[in-house]
Design an enzyme around this catalytic site. Sequence first.
Site, PDB file in Angstrom:
ATOM      1  N   LYS A 106      -2.016   4.539  10.962  1.00  0.00           N
ATOM      2  CA  LYS A 106      -0.815   4.603  11.826  1.00  0.00           C
ATOM      3  C   LYS A 106       0.079   5.791  11.461  1.00  0.00           C
ATOM      4  CE  LYS A 106       0.460   0.438  10.496  1.00  0.00           C
ATOM      5  NZ  LYS A 106      -0.619   0.106   9.539  1.00  0.00           N
ATOM      6  N   ARG A 113       5.912  -6.456  13.668  1.00  0.00           N
ATOM      7  CA  ARG A 113       4.831  -7.087  12.889  1.00  0.00           C
ATOM      8  C   ARG A 113       4.822  -8.592  13.054  1.00  0.00           C
ATOM      9  NH1 ARG A 113       4.452  -2.627   8.769  1.00  0.00           N
ATOM     10  NH2 ARG A 113       2.697  -3.155   7.458  1.00  0.00           N
ATOM     11  N   ARG A 128      -5.374   7.095  -1.111  1.00  0.00           N
ATOM     12  CA  ARG A 128      -4.200   7.745  -0.507  1.00  0.00           C
ATOM     13  C   ARG A 128      -3.272   8.321  -1.581  1.00  0.00           C
ATOM     14  NH1 ARG A 128      -0.580   4.569   3.722  1.00  0.00           N
ATOM     15  NH2 ARG A 128      -0.574   2.992   2.091  1.00  0.00           N
ATOM     16  N   ARG A 158       1.147   5.041  -3.923  1.00  0.00           N
ATOM     17  CA  ARG A 158       2.107   3.974  -3.629  1.00  0.00           C
ATOM     18  C   ARG A 158       1.816   2.759  -4.495  1.00  0.00           C
ATOM     19  NH1 ARG A 158       2.651   3.200   2.848  1.00  0.00           N
ATOM     20  NH2 ARG A 158       2.312   1.026   2.251  1.00  0.00           N
ATOM     21  N   ARG A 191      -2.129  -7.641   1.443  1.00  0.00           N
ATOM     22  CA  ARG A 191      -1.580  -7.069   2.686  1.00  0.00           C
ATOM     23  C   ARG A 191      -2.523  -7.312   3.864  1.00  0.00           C
ATOM     24  NH1 ARG A 191      -0.941  -1.232   0.572  1.00  0.00           N
ATOM     25  NH2 ARG A 191      -0.458  -0.684   2.720  1.00  0.00           N
TER      26      ARG A 191
END
Length: 226
Positions: free
Chosen positions: A16, A91, A130, A163, A174
């Site tokens: 996203k 969400r 990431r 992160r 998640r």
Amino acid sequence: MDIRAMVLLGAPGAGKGTVAEALKAATGYGHLSTGDLLRDAIRGRTPIGVQAAAFMKRGELVPDPLILALVTEYFDRAGNGRGYMLDGFPRTLAQATRLDDQLNSRRARLEVVFLLEVSEAVIVDRLTGRRLCRNCGANFHIRNIPPKVAGRCDHCGGELYQRPDDQADTIRKRLEVYRRQTADLIAYYADRQLLQRIDSDRPRDETVADILRRLRVLDPQVGARS
Ligand code: AP5
């Protein structure tokens, strides 16, 4: 009513943020990422940031009242731009209803919800690899979208970091939260004929080009800006 809004929906790591970053210049839409707003609030030690931090660390959703306060503040600050690109919001169904209220009060309308689809194996690989720039927030992947110099941002030379919620255990949590609390939005938007499914398991530029093609059908000005 010619202010348009689009939602980028999808599991953690579906792409996203990467897609939103690439679409910004071509669309001229304002980019609202609730994840980024929350991380800014945590860095700034604001009351919302202090309350949200523990939920994010556990990989849980931050409670709706905190998110809705952040989003209302965003819309007030952003004013009425040409359009809105919503990333990571809504969400929950309560958030979706509130989004409709926000858009109606600004004479804006939700045109399309792009659901970015990718397998869980790819998601885990994307999130564990990431890396983000501490300075400008640019997004890399150690193998798929690597920086030119390891550990350094291509754009500003800032330090790249991982992160805290991109650890394997928190990623699993998640994903479970997405299936339990956010996946309901797929049926909600499909019923409203707003949902378009996007194969996000392709090179970034192909995914972005596909979305741009679809957006041009809805908003011819999008092409003029790319
Ligand atoms: P948030 O920051 O929104 O995280 P998320 O939804 O978990 O999504 P991510 O940012 O992890 O993934 P993404 O889909 O943007 O993927 P990306 O483009 O980075 O939310 C974090 C937390 O905040 C939540 O867990 C929750 O606690 C809280 N929160 C936020 N909003 C909330 C809300 N509305 N309500 C309640 N709580 C909320 O891509 C991932 C990686 O893959 C990158 O390394 C990228 O370089 C790479 N990549 C991307 N596309 C490709 C491609 N096509 N090919 C190869 N690699 C790719």
